[in-house]
Design a protein around this motif. Structure first.
Motif, short mmCIF file in Angstrom:
data_model
loop_
_atom_site.label_atom_id
_atom_site.label_comp_id
_atom_site.label_asym_id
_atom_site.label_seq_id
_atom_site.Cartn_x
_atom_site.Cartn_y
_atom_site.Cartn_z
N HIS A 11 0.81 -1.15 -0.06
CA HIS A 11 0.01 0.07 -0.08
C HIS A 11 0.86 1.13 -0.04
N PRO A 12 0.48 2.32 -0.66
CA PRO A 12 1.29 3.43 -0.67
C PRO A 12 1.76 3.94 0.50
N THR A 13 0.89 3.71 1.64
CA THR A 13 1.12 4.22 3.12
C THR A 13 2.53 3.66 3.56
N SER A 14 3.06 2.72 3.00
CA SER A 14 4.24 1.70 3.44
C SER A 14 5.54 2.58 3.09
N GLU A 15 5.31 3.74 2.05
CA GLU A 15 6.60 4.62 1.92
C GLU A 15 6.66 5.27 3.23
N GLN A 16 5.77 6.01 3.94
CA GLN A 16 6.05 6.69 4.99
C GLN A 16 6.70 5.81 6.35
N VAL A 17 6.02 4.50 6.38
CA VAL A 17 6.60 3.64 7.43
C VAL A 17 8.12 3.23 7.12
N ALA A 18 8.36 2.93 5.81
CA ALA A 18 9.56 2.65 5.48
C ALA A 18 10.65 3.60 5.70
N LYS A 109 16.59 -11.95 14.83
CA LYS A 109 17.16 -11.22 16.06
C LYS A 109 16.89 -9.73 15.83
N ALA A 110 15.90 -9.22 15.45
CA ALA A 110 15.58 -7.72 15.63
C ALA A 110 15.51 -7.37 17.02
N ASP A 111 15.98 -5.94 16.86
CA ASP A 111 16.12 -5.21 18.40
C ASP A 111 14.79 -4.31 18.20
N LEU A 112 14.24 -4.00 17.04
CA LEU A 112 13.11 -2.93 17.03
C LEU A 112 12.35 -3.62 15.78
N ILE A 113 10.82 -3.78 15.86
CA ILE A 113 10.12 -3.78 14.75
C ILE A 113 9.43 -2.46 14.45
N VAL A 114 9.33 -2.01 13.22
CA VAL A 114 8.85 -0.76 12.68
C VAL A 114 7.40 -1.19 11.87
N MET A 115 6.34 -0.67 12.23
CA MET A 115 5.05 -0.92 11.30
C MET A 115 4.19 -0.01 11.27
N GLY A 116 3.43 0.23 10.25
CA GLY A 116 2.31 1.30 10.30
C GLY A 116 0.89 0.60 11.16
N THR A 117 0.16 1.70 11.35
CA THR A 117 -0.97 1.48 12.03
C THR A 117 -2.07 2.03 11.08
N MET A 128 -12.48 -7.37 14.80
CA MET A 128 -11.37 -7.94 14.10
C MET A 128 -9.95 -7.99 14.74
N GLY A 129 -9.74 -6.86 15.50
CA GLY A 129 -8.61 -6.51 15.89
C GLY A 129 -7.67 -6.13 14.76
N THR A 130 -6.39 -5.81 14.85
CA THR A 130 -5.61 -5.42 13.57
C THR A 130 -4.32 -6.16 13.99
N GLU A 131 -3.56 -6.22 12.90
CA GLU A 131 -2.42 -6.87 12.93
C GLU A 131 -1.25 -6.27 13.75
N ALA A 132 -1.21 -4.81 13.75
CA ALA A 132 -0.50 -4.18 14.69
C ALA A 132 -0.79 -4.51 15.99
N THR A 133 -2.00 -4.45 16.67
CA THR A 133 -2.30 -5.08 17.81
C THR A 133 -1.83 -6.12 18.34
N THR A 134 -2.10 -7.37 17.48
CA THR A 134 -1.55 -8.67 17.70
C THR A 134 -0.19 -8.37 17.90
N VAL A 135 0.55 -8.01 16.95
CA VAL A 135 2.05 -7.76 17.08
C VAL A 135 2.41 -7.31 18.52
N MET A 145 5.41 2.24 16.27
CA MET A 145 4.06 2.22 15.28
C MET A 145 4.19 3.50 14.58
N VAL A 146 4.06 3.50 13.42
CA VAL A 146 3.83 4.68 12.48
C VAL A 146 2.29 4.95 12.08
#
Length: 150
Positions: A11-18, A109-117, A128-135, A145-146
């Protein structure tokens, strides 16, 4: 923090997250891996504008052809990594998004996970919850969380 895993969807919002995750990694001199999980194949046929240096495809993708969709996803990851830096690693996983993110964060062995909400309605989150919430609920690794809006 030496290893930052950036989970991006198609999704185009991934650009902001990345870019948020990558800019943080540069400041910390951390290694970066872009992770994309093939969970919902219907997104790969969407006609989005260019994002993360990825132009997409101008033809409909046959959703029954898993190998074709995998090629699309691999191409997307490579273009996204090149958009950021040629030293960025990439990983493509298949399956349920939250589970794949958590499993690969542990493997790599990640020290940090970055993902969008994505902004979902209260009712969607409740039912339904969200993928971010589950993580967030199941991780042992810090998560950045971005907030992004569709």
């Amino acid at each position: 923090m030496k290893r930052i895993l950036i989970a991006i969807d198609y999704h185009p919002t991934s650009e902001q997250v990345a870019e948020t995750g990558y800019n943080l990694a540069k400041k910390l001199k951390a290694k970066v891996c872009l992770l994309h999980v093939m969970a919902q194949t219907r997104y790969y046929g969407m006609e989005y504008p260019s994002f993360l240096g990825y132009e997409g495809y101008n033809f409909p993708v046959n959703m029954q052809m898993d190998s074709e969709i995998q090629k699309v996803a691999e191409d997307y990851l490579q273009k996204a990594a090149a958009h950021l830096d040629n030293k960025v690693e990439t990983k493509l996983k298949k399956g349920e998004t939250a589970t794949a993110v958590l499993k690969y964060a542990d493997e790599w062995k990640a020290d940090l996970i970055v993902m969008g909400t994505h902004s979902h309605s209260f009712l969607e989150k409740l039912l339904m919850g969200t993928e971010a919430t589950t993580v967030l609920e199941k991780t042992e690794v810090p998560v950045l969380m971005v907030p992004v809006k569709k």
